[in-house]
Design a protein around this motif. Structure first.
Motif, PDB file in Angstrom:
ATOM      1  N   ALA A 279     -20.311   4.989 -11.852  1.00 54.24           N
ATOM      2  CA  ALA A 279     -20.350   4.233 -13.108  1.00 54.24           C
ATOM      3  C   ALA A 279     -19.328   3.101 -13.042  1.00 54.24           C
ATOM      4  O   ALA A 279     -19.395   2.263 -12.152  1.00 54.24           O
ATOM      5  CB  ALA A 279     -20.117   5.159 -14.292  1.00 54.24           C
ATOM      6  N   ASN A 280     -18.359   3.089 -13.972  1.00 53.84           N
ATOM      7  CA  ASN A 280     -17.388   1.996 -14.012  1.00 53.84           C
ATOM      8  C   ASN A 280     -16.066   2.363 -13.344  1.00 53.84           C
ATOM      9  O   ASN A 280     -15.054   1.701 -13.556  1.00 53.84           O
ATOM     10  CB  ASN A 280     -17.126   1.581 -15.460  1.00 53.84           C
ATOM     11  N   ARG A 281     -16.061   3.420 -12.525  1.00 53.79           N
ATOM     12  CA  ARG A 281     -14.845   3.856 -11.843  1.00 53.79           C
ATOM     13  C   ARG A 281     -15.035   3.785 -10.337  1.00 53.79           C
ATOM     14  O   ARG A 281     -16.143   3.964  -9.833  1.00 53.79           O
ATOM     15  CB  ARG A 281     -14.477   5.290 -12.249  1.00 53.79           C
ATOM     16  N   ALA A 282     -13.932   3.538  -9.632  1.00 53.07           N
ATOM     17  CA  ALA A 282     -14.013   3.461  -8.174  1.00 53.07           C
ATOM     18  C   ALA A 282     -12.654   3.735  -7.564  1.00 53.07           C
ATOM     19  O   ALA A 282     -11.610   3.539  -8.199  1.00 53.07           O
ATOM     20  CB  ALA A 282     -14.521   2.089  -7.734  1.00 53.07           C
ATOM     21  N   LEU A 283     -12.682   4.199  -6.318  1.00 58.35           N
ATOM     22  CA  LEU A 283     -11.485   4.367  -5.498  1.00 58.35           C
ATOM     23  C   LEU A 283     -11.717   3.660  -4.168  1.00 58.35           C
ATOM     24  O   LEU A 283     -12.765   3.832  -3.546  1.00 58.35           O
ATOM     25  CB  LEU A 283     -11.186   5.844  -5.246  1.00 58.35           C
ATOM     26  N   LEU A 284     -10.742   2.884  -3.752  1.00 58.65           N
ATOM     27  CA  LEU A 284     -10.807   2.198  -2.464  1.00 58.65           C
ATOM     28  C   LEU A 284      -9.606   2.615  -1.631  1.00 58.65           C
ATOM     29  O   LEU A 284      -8.466   2.607  -2.122  1.00 58.65           O
ATOM     30  CB  LEU A 284     -10.790   0.675  -2.628  1.00 58.65           C
ATOM     31  N   LYS A 285      -9.863   2.984  -0.389  1.00 58.98           N
ATOM     32  CA  LYS A 285      -8.793   3.343   0.543  1.00 58.98           C
ATOM     33  C   LYS A 285      -8.779   2.330   1.675  1.00 58.98           C
ATOM     34  O   LYS A 285      -9.802   2.080   2.315  1.00 58.98           O
ATOM     35  CB  LYS A 285      -8.998   4.748   1.098  1.00 58.98           C
ATOM     36  N   MET A 286      -7.599   1.730   1.929  1.00 63.53           N
ATOM     37  CA  MET A 286      -7.444   0.690   2.950  1.00 63.53           C
ATOM     38  C   MET A 286      -6.317   1.067   3.899  1.00 63.53           C
ATOM     39  O   MET A 286      -5.303   1.629   3.472  1.00 63.53           O
ATOM     40  CB  MET A 286      -7.144  -0.658   2.284  1.00 63.53           C
ATOM     41  N   ALA A 287      -6.492   0.743   5.170  1.00 62.51           N
ATOM     42  CA  ALA A 287      -5.484   1.066   6.182  1.00 62.51           C
ATOM     43  C   ALA A 287      -4.376   0.024   6.171  1.00 62.51           C
ATOM     44  O   ALA A 287      -4.609  -1.165   5.933  1.00 62.51           O
ATOM     45  CB  ALA A 287      -6.124   1.137   7.561  1.00 62.51           C
ATOM     46  N   LEU A 288      -3.157   0.483   6.430  1.00 67.30           N
ATOM     47  CA  LEU A 288      -2.027  -0.423   6.599  1.00 67.30           C
ATOM     48  C   LEU A 288      -2.000  -0.952   8.030  1.00 67.30           C
ATOM     49  O   LEU A 288      -2.392  -0.254   8.971  1.00 67.30           O
ATOM     50  CB  LEU A 288      -0.710   0.293   6.300  1.00 67.30           C
ATOM     51  N   ASP A 289      -1.543  -2.174   8.191  1.00 68.56           N
ATOM     52  CA  ASP A 289      -1.373  -2.769   9.513  1.00 68.56           C
ATOM     53  C   ASP A 289      -0.019  -2.329  10.053  1.00 68.56           C
ATOM     54  O   ASP A 289       1.027  -2.686   9.505  1.00 68.56           O
ATOM     55  CB  ASP A 289      -1.447  -4.292   9.416  1.00 68.56           C
ATOM     56  N   HIS A 290      -0.021  -1.544  11.142  1.00 69.52           N
ATOM     57  CA  HIS A 290       1.228  -0.992  11.676  1.00 69.52           C
ATOM     58  C   HIS A 290       2.113  -2.067  12.301  1.00 69.52           C
ATOM     59  O   HIS A 290       3.292  -1.814  12.569  1.00 69.52           O
ATOM     60  CB  HIS A 290       0.917   0.100  12.701  1.00 69.52           C
ATOM     61  N   ASP A 291       1.559  -3.259  12.545  1.00 68.49           N
ATOM     62  CA  ASP A 291       2.366  -4.342  13.108  1.00 68.49           C
ATOM     63  C   ASP A 291       3.095  -5.136  12.033  1.00 68.49           C
ATOM     64  O   ASP A 291       3.873  -6.038  12.354  1.00 68.49           O
ATOM     65  CB  ASP A 291       1.477  -5.298  13.916  1.00 68.49           C
ATOM     66  N   GLU A 292       2.843  -4.837  10.766  1.00 71.30           N
ATOM     67  CA  GLU A 292       3.473  -5.557   9.665  1.00 71.30           C
ATOM     68  C   GLU A 292       4.379  -4.621   8.874  1.00 71.30           C
ATOM     69  O   GLU A 292       4.115  -3.422   8.767  1.00 71.30           O
ATOM     70  CB  GLU A 292       2.415  -6.158   8.727  1.00 71.30           C
ATOM     71  N   THR A 293       5.449  -5.175   8.334  1.00 69.54           N
ATOM     72  CA  THR A 293       6.386  -4.412   7.522  1.00 69.54           C
ATOM     73  C   THR A 293       6.062  -4.605   6.047  1.00 69.54           C
ATOM     74  O   THR A 293       5.874  -5.738   5.589  1.00 69.54           O
ATOM     75  CB  THR A 293       7.831  -4.866   7.788  1.00 69.54           C
ATOM     76  N   VAL A 294       5.996  -3.506   5.319  1.00 69.59           N
ATOM     77  CA  VAL A 294       5.731  -3.567   3.884  1.00 69.59           C
ATOM     78  C   VAL A 294       7.065  -3.740   3.161  1.00 69.59           C
ATOM     79  O   VAL A 294       7.940  -2.879   3.264  1.00 69.59           O
ATOM     80  CB  VAL A 294       5.016  -2.298   3.391  1.00 69.59           C
ATOM     81  N   PRO A 295       7.277  -4.837   2.444  1.00 69.90           N
ATOM     82  CA  PRO A 295       8.549  -5.029   1.725  1.00 69.90           C
ATOM     83  C   PRO A 295       8.771  -3.932   0.693  1.00 69.90           C
ATOM     84  O   PRO A 295       7.822  -3.331   0.172  1.00 69.90           O
ATOM     85  CB  PRO A 295       8.377  -6.401   1.057  1.00 69.90           C
ATOM     86  N   ALA A 296      10.043  -3.677   0.395  1.00 72.36           N
ATOM     87  CA  ALA A 296      10.367  -2.619  -0.564  1.00 72.36           C
ATOM     88  C   ALA A 296       9.813  -2.929  -1.951  1.00 72.36           C
ATOM     89  O   ALA A 296       9.443  -2.018  -2.700  1.00 72.36           O
ATOM     90  CB  ALA A 296      11.886  -2.426  -0.624  1.00 72.36           C
ATOM     91  N   ASP A 297       9.759  -4.210  -2.311  1.00 72.60           N
ATOM     92  CA  ASP A 297       9.259  -4.595  -3.633  1.00 72.60           C
ATOM     93  C   ASP A 297       7.817  -5.100  -3.573  1.00 72.60           C
ATOM     94  O   ASP A 297       7.386  -5.880  -4.434  1.00 72.60           O
ATOM     95  CB  ASP A 297      10.151  -5.676  -4.238  1.00 72.60           C
ATOM     96  N   ALA A 298       7.073  -4.666  -2.570  1.00 71.21           N
ATOM     97  CA  ALA A 298       5.707  -5.162  -2.387  1.00 71.21           C
ATOM     98  C   ALA A 298       4.812  -4.747  -3.547  1.00 71.21           C
ATOM     99  O   ALA A 298       4.994  -3.692  -4.167  1.00 71.21           O
ATOM    100  CB  ALA A 298       5.134  -4.642  -1.072  1.00 71.21           C
ATOM    101  N   ARG A 299       3.843  -5.592  -3.823  1.00 75.79           N
ATOM    102  CA  ARG A 299       2.805  -5.316  -4.796  1.00 75.79           C
ATOM    103  C   ARG A 299       1.456  -5.436  -4.099  1.00 75.79           C
ATOM    104  O   ARG A 299       1.347  -6.071  -3.042  1.00 75.79           O
ATOM    105  CB  ARG A 299       2.876  -6.304  -5.969  1.00 75.79           C
ATOM    106  N   LEU A 300       0.453  -4.842  -4.673  1.00 77.99           N
ATOM    107  CA  LEU A 300      -0.898  -4.994  -4.146  1.00 77.99           C
ATOM    108  C   LEU A 300      -1.510  -6.225  -4.805  1.00 77.99           C
ATOM    109  O   LEU A 300      -1.794  -6.229  -6.004  1.00 77.99           O
ATOM    110  CB  LEU A 300      -1.737  -3.749  -4.427  1.00 77.99           C
ATOM    111  N   ARG A 301      -1.707  -7.282  -4.011  1.00 79.22           N
ATOM    112  CA  ARG A 301      -2.205  -8.550  -4.532  1.00 79.22           C
ATOM    113  C   ARG A 301      -3.472  -8.946  -3.783  1.00 79.22           C
ATOM    114  O   ARG A 301      -3.560  -8.782  -2.567  1.00 79.22           O
ATOM    115  CB  ARG A 301      -1.157  -9.655  -4.375  1.00 79.22           C
ATOM    116  N   GLY A 302      -4.425  -9.462  -4.519  1.00 73.56           N
ATOM    117  CA  GLY A 302      -5.648  -9.915  -3.881  1.00 73.56           C
ATOM    118  C   GLY A 302      -6.771 -10.053  -4.885  1.00 73.56           C
ATOM    119  O   GLY A 302      -6.552 -10.209  -6.089  1.00 73.56           O
TER     120      GLY A 302
END
Length: 475
Positions: A262-285
């Protein structure tokens, strides 16, 4: 020049070059003025051929500057757009391109004018001939809207000229950088302006990402994955969901696991191990989806990562947020996957290095190195070891310097990868000229005088007998 005219020109140049080379072949080894003129004509035609073929390539995307209204009112913002018509199978790139470069525009406006950023439509997933994800971008007819604001002191009855320089990368089986100067002239009027229906309808057909007002978006991440939980407003259904990230720590080439109801969904995405996730990162896109009517839409995502796990759980209402671990990996599993991935990369790197030794430009050098090893046989072991360490250190440090330069450029915001220099027209042209000079030299068109070698070889022989110079030469 139309594409067919460019193709005809390149065909004519190619035919002329073949006939000229056939007539000049017998004269190539004859040191006469006539043969020299023949060689110069061959070089000139080769350069002309490269220019005509370049024009044919850049014609795969037609670029122009258009306006949604037919006149300009002093001080009143209005919309212009970069119109890009892609030939079949060709594409250009979104602002976070993945593998590629985004389209950019640099304005040359009169004082008092201001230009807003490109308003990017919702992109699509770009795939190569093998079906692998190659980036995010656009095909077909594309409008990239922007807002311009003129000064309030424009004189009614006059006209204004707007100019800009556009750069883009277009790809099919190969990628070709594009560059063009675009301009647009509009009259100045104080009367309500008329609308250009063709441009206005073209812009309206673009699927512009909408605000997330009314949506419930929650993001969570662990050591290997990012999970986005989506609840859309209303009771409509969501399908064909895909998240286009604006940050490099999302592995855009990896498949995204999607579950929707219906109007709900879950998306799972892999992290790129060659990149560092900043401590204050947000999910943007941008979250792209098909609505209940099958219309391709997009919604802007900019949410912080929350604590706790988001999992796929079933209920009568569909998907819920639970405490399970259906979409998360344990730390041990993530570490094992990272170790397996690193081992595979190292194994293929070793295999690639072994295959590289069989290349025509490398294989002859192996004989020179073998002669060097034989020459060192029976000499002081410490000296031999020093030369070996110098040779190995030179190879490793050279590649570390290249990797460091690439890391610095990417940290500065450049979307670059290995081989990015081959997307530069100037670099490719320079490389073509160097290869052409090599070919002409090997064909006997010109020779490098022996006096150069007579002057350099004694210096090399003297340097080889100096310990420090010998180490540097191996380095």
């Amino acid at each position: 020049m139309p594409a067919m005219a460019r193709l005809w020109a390149s065909t004519c140049v190619t035919g002329a070059l073949k006939r000229l080379c056939a007539s000049c072949w017998e004269r190539m080894l004859m040191p006469s003025a006539k043969s020299m003129r023949c060689r110069l004509w061959s070089v000139g035609l080769l350069l002309l051929l490269s220019l005509t073929l370049s024009d044919v390539a850049t014609a795969q995307v037609a670029v122009s500057l258009v306006s949604a209204q037919t006149s300009v009112q002093p001080g009143q913002p209005f919309t212009v757009a970069l119109r890009m018509q892609h030939q079949p199978h060709w594409h250009s790139f979104w602002k976070h391109a993945g593998t590629g470069l985004p389209t950019s525009i640099t304005w040359s406006l009169s004082p008092g004018w201001s230009a807003g950023p490109i308003q990017w439509p919702t992109p699509i997933v770009l795939r190569d001939k093998q079906g692998e994800v190659s980036g995010h971008g656009y095909v077909g007819l594309l409008y990239l809207p922007m807002q311009l604001t003129p000064p309030a002191d424009l004189q009614p009855g006059s006209s204004v000229l707007m100019r800009a320089e556009v750069h883009w990368l277009m790809c099919d089986t190969v990628c070709v950088p594009g560059h063009q100067q675009v301009s647009l002239t509009l009259p100045v009027s104080t009367q309500p302006t008329a609308v250009d229906p063709l441009v206005q309808s073209g812009i309206a057909k673009m699927s512009m990402p909408q605000s997330a007002a009314g949506w419930t978006l929650t993001a969570n991440r662990d050591q290997s994955t990012v999970t986005l939980h989506v609840v859309a407003p209303g009771a409509g259904s969501l399908s064909e969901l895909h998240f286009f990230p604006l940050d490099d720590f999302i592995a855009y080439k990896q498949p995204q696991t999607v579950a929707s109801h219906a109007n709900r969904a879950l998306l799972k995405m892999a992290l790129d191990h060659d990149e560092t996730v900043p401590a204050d990162a947000r999910l943007r896109g941008v979250l792209a989806y098909n609505d209940a009517a099958g219309v391709y839409q997009g919604v802007t995502v900019d949410v912080p990562f929350s604590s706790g796990a988001i999992a796929m759980g079933a209920s009568r209402d569909g998907l819920v947020v639970g405490a399970g671990s259906a979409v998360t990996l344990s730390a041990a599993t993530g570490a094992h996957a990272a170790i397996s991935l690193s081992f595979g990369v190292l194994l293929f790197a070793l295999l690639g290095g072994l295959i590289l030794n069989l290349m025509p430009c490398v294989f002859p050098v192996l004989g020179i190195k073998v002669v060097g090893f034989i020459d060192q046989a029976g000499k002081d072991r410490r000296k031999v070891a020093a030369h070996a360490w110098a040779f190995s250190g030179g190879v490793l440090l050279s590649f570390w310097m290249l990797a460091g330069l690439l890391a610095v450029l990417r940290a500065g915001g450049q979307q670059l990868g290995w081989g990015f220099q081959l997307q530069s027209a100037a670099f490719v042209f320079g490389l073509a000229v160097v290869m052409l000079m090599f070919a002409l030299n090997l064909s006997g068109v010109f020779e490098i005088g022996g006096a150069v070698f007579d002057a350099v070889v004694p210096l090399l022989n003297v340097g080889a007998r100096v310990p420090v110079c010998g180490l540097i030469s191996h380095y």
